[in-house]
Design an enzyme around this catalytic site. Structure first.
Site, short mmCIF file in Angstrom:
data_model
loop_
_atom_site.label_atom_id
_atom_site.label_comp_id
_atom_site.label_asym_id
_atom_site.label_seq_id
_atom_site.Cartn_x
_atom_site.Cartn_y
_atom_site.Cartn_z
N GLU A 213 0.83 -1.22 0.00
CA GLU A 213 0.00 0.00 0.00
C GLU A 213 0.86 1.26 0.00
OE1 GLU A 213 -2.50 -0.61 3.34
OE2 GLU A 213 -3.39 -2.39 2.49
N GLU A 326 -5.52 -9.76 -1.12
CA GLU A 326 -6.45 -9.91 0.00
C GLU A 326 -7.85 -9.91 -0.56
OE1 GLU A 326 -6.27 -6.59 2.68
OE2 GLU A 326 -4.32 -7.13 3.49
#
Ligand SMILES: *[C@@H]1O[C@H](CO)[C@@H](O)[C@H](O)[C@H]1NC(C)=O
Ligand SMILES: *[C@@H]1O[C@H](CO)[C@@H](O)[C@H](O)[C@H]1NC(C)=O
Ligand SMILES: *[C@@H]1O[C@H](CO)[C@@H](O)[C@H](O)[C@H]1NC(C)=O
Ligand SMILES: *[C@@H]1O[C@H](CO)[C@@H](O)[C@H](O)[C@H]1NC(C)=O
Ligand SMILES: *[C@@H]1O[C@H](CO)[C@@H](O)[C@H](O)[C@H]1NC(C)=O
Ligand SMILES: *[C@@H]1O[C@H](CO)[C@@H](O)[C@H](O)[C@H]1NC(C)=O
Ligand SMILES: *[C@@H]1O[C@H](CO)[C@@H](O)[C@H](O)[C@H]1NC(C)=O
Length: 411
Positions: A213, A326
């Site tokens: 991220e 994810e």
């Protein structure tokens, strides 16, 4: 819903405190930022947010094996090796972690699982080989692939050691959680990852993921929302040297096989210069945070991933392999306000539905995904409340939730 409409609506702004300079605080800040987004953004659809990752300060759990208390020549000294009747995995030989007893309820049906060993949050740390051995014993009954988020607290070596001791067929995508504002976390984790590979070899290493991220955070910090923009490219220019460095350091080790180098980010935050520099990309795709109903969740996840990640990557000359980093569904919320995502509840029944509609179907059509996640992480609940701490297939004490694992073997 068409995936083409999902924009980068994830723009709650920068971290408020520049002193947050290591990955531990980054994690906390990031999750807080995400949570506030969910509170403030009321009308937008298609918000793909990522949930808290990486490291935890969870509670200790008991275990029935004593892998490292053996009088053998093992040099491990990182854990106590106590035995306990309340352990969640039994071994026929308490001193041999490879003799674990399989649990009929667990099926080897997942392409991969997202995993953060408990107490792997720098600088607190406190993880143990015994605890990680239990995790690997359980995880290996579900999948042959796991991914880590970072390299702090010796987690890379501990996981590889646990794989070796349990003798399971498991490969791991090691992780380096670097940040734009401080070079220390990168160097520290890189050195730990390289050292772990040096010690334990490459047999069980599937890749090294540099960045988690990073672009999402960089854009949020700098008032941007679009990864392929001037601001996005500025962020990429900070991330790329670390990717290149990891690749060069691995090459310099003259390893028996080439280790792929990748990057992980939120599904809407891949910068093309970053994708052009990696062997693989890992994308967080969360129907829960996009307020997709459980009935649509599996289809939406696959469509979003195809349209926003797979097609984009295929158009680049290096054609990086894309994985879903994810995806999952929370089983509860700690407060009533976050108990649903709009159309659907956080519940074990809905996790069941998501598994039943996604897992075997995705296996069949060749989608590489890492189900989120192995177990509940209490530190996230303590810090952020809501659904943050409740995404596990297992409870935090490593007992299986009230779910039936789909049965469709995948190697
Ligand atoms: C999703 O649903 C929640 C709960 O109803 C709501 O608070 C939030 O604003 C919605 N978010 C989006 C992006 O629609
Ligand atoms: C481990 O063995 C004990 C004693 O036989 C038993 O009570 C317990 O249920 C077993 N635990 C598991 C997870 O199989
Ligand atoms: C890290 O873990 C490895 C594998 O278990 C172990 O050999 C080593 O001693 C650990 N290092 C530290 C500093 O605890
Ligand atoms: C890693 O990235 C950080 C942040 O962009 C940068 O400060 C540092 O110099 C990089 N280190 C290497 C070895 O690439
Ligand atoms: C692949 O699997 C996903 C997840 O269940 C499903 O939504 C999608 O329709 C499948 N795609 C194809 C082409 O079969
Ligand atoms: C493990 O945690 C679950 C969920 O909190 C709880 O229901 C169960 O009783 C616990 N089991 C043990 C053995 O502690
Ligand atoms: C081990 O797992 C890999 C996937 O990572 C699979 O391709 C291979 O067939 C497995 N080997 C055995 C012996 O099960």
């Amino acid at each position: 819903m068409s995936a083409s409409g999902y924009g980068n609506l994830d723009n709650s702004g920068p971290y408020s405190n520049p002193a947050y300079s290591n990955s531990q605080w980054l994690e906390k800040q990031e999750a807080r930022s995400r949570r506030s987004k969910r509170l403030v953004i009321g009308t937008l659809v298609g918000l793909v947010v990522i949930i808290a990752v990486a490291v935890g300060v969870g509670v200790g759990v008991s275990k029935s094996h004593s892998s490292s208390s053996s009088k053998s020549s093992s040099s491990s000294s990182s854990s106590s090796g106590s035995s306990s009747s309340s352990g969640t995995v039994n071994q026929t030989d308490p001193n041999d972690p490879s003799t674990f007893v399989k649990d009929d309820r667990l099926k080897h049906s997942f392409y991969g699982l997202a995993y953060t060993p408990e107490n792997s949050q720098y600088p607190a740390c406190g993880n143990s080989l015994d605890s990680i051995i239990t995790d690997i014993q359980l995880l290996s009954q579900l999948t042959s692939r796991i991914r880590l988020y970072g390299g702090d607290c010796n987690q890379s070596a501990l996981v590889l050691d646990a794989i070796q001791r349990t003798k399971v067929n498991m490969t791991v995508y090691l992780g380096i959680y670097n940040i734009p504002t401080d070079s220390t976390p990168y160097t520290r984790q890189r050195d730990a990852v390289l050292d772990a590979i040096k010690t334990f070899g490459t047999d069980h290493v599937a890749g090294v993921t540099v960045g988690n991220e990073f672009m999402l955070n960089y854009l949020n910090d700098n008032g941007g929302t679009v990864p392929n923009s001037d601001i996005g490219n500025q962020g990429a220019a900070l991330l790329l040297p670390n990717i290149t460095d990891t690749r060069q350091m691995l090459a310099a080790m003259n390893l028996p096989k080439t280790i792929p180098v990748g990057n992980a980010d939120a599904g809407s935050y891949f910068n093309n210069e970053v994708l052009a520099a990696v062997d693989y990309g890992m994308s967080n795709v969360h129907p829960w945070f996009a307020n997709v109903s459980i009935d649509q969740a599996a289809t939406w996840t696959w469509d979003f991933f195809q349209e926003n990640n797979v097609i984009v990557a295929d158009a680049l000359s290096n054609k990086p392999t894309m994985y879903i980093a994810e995806t999952g569904w929370p089983t509860k919320s700690s407060d009533a306000g976050n108990a649903n995502n709009g159309p659907s509840l956080a519940s074990e029944a809905n996790l069941q539905t998501f598994m039943d509609t996604f897992v075997c179907q995705a296996n069949q059509n060749g989608t590489g995904y890492f189900f989120f996640e192995y177990f509940d992480e209490p530190w996230k609940d303590q810090q952020f409340g809501g659904v943050e701490g409740w995404w596990g297939l297992f409870n935090s004490n490593k007992t299986l939730k009230n779910i039936n694992i789909p049965d469709c073997f995948i190697a």
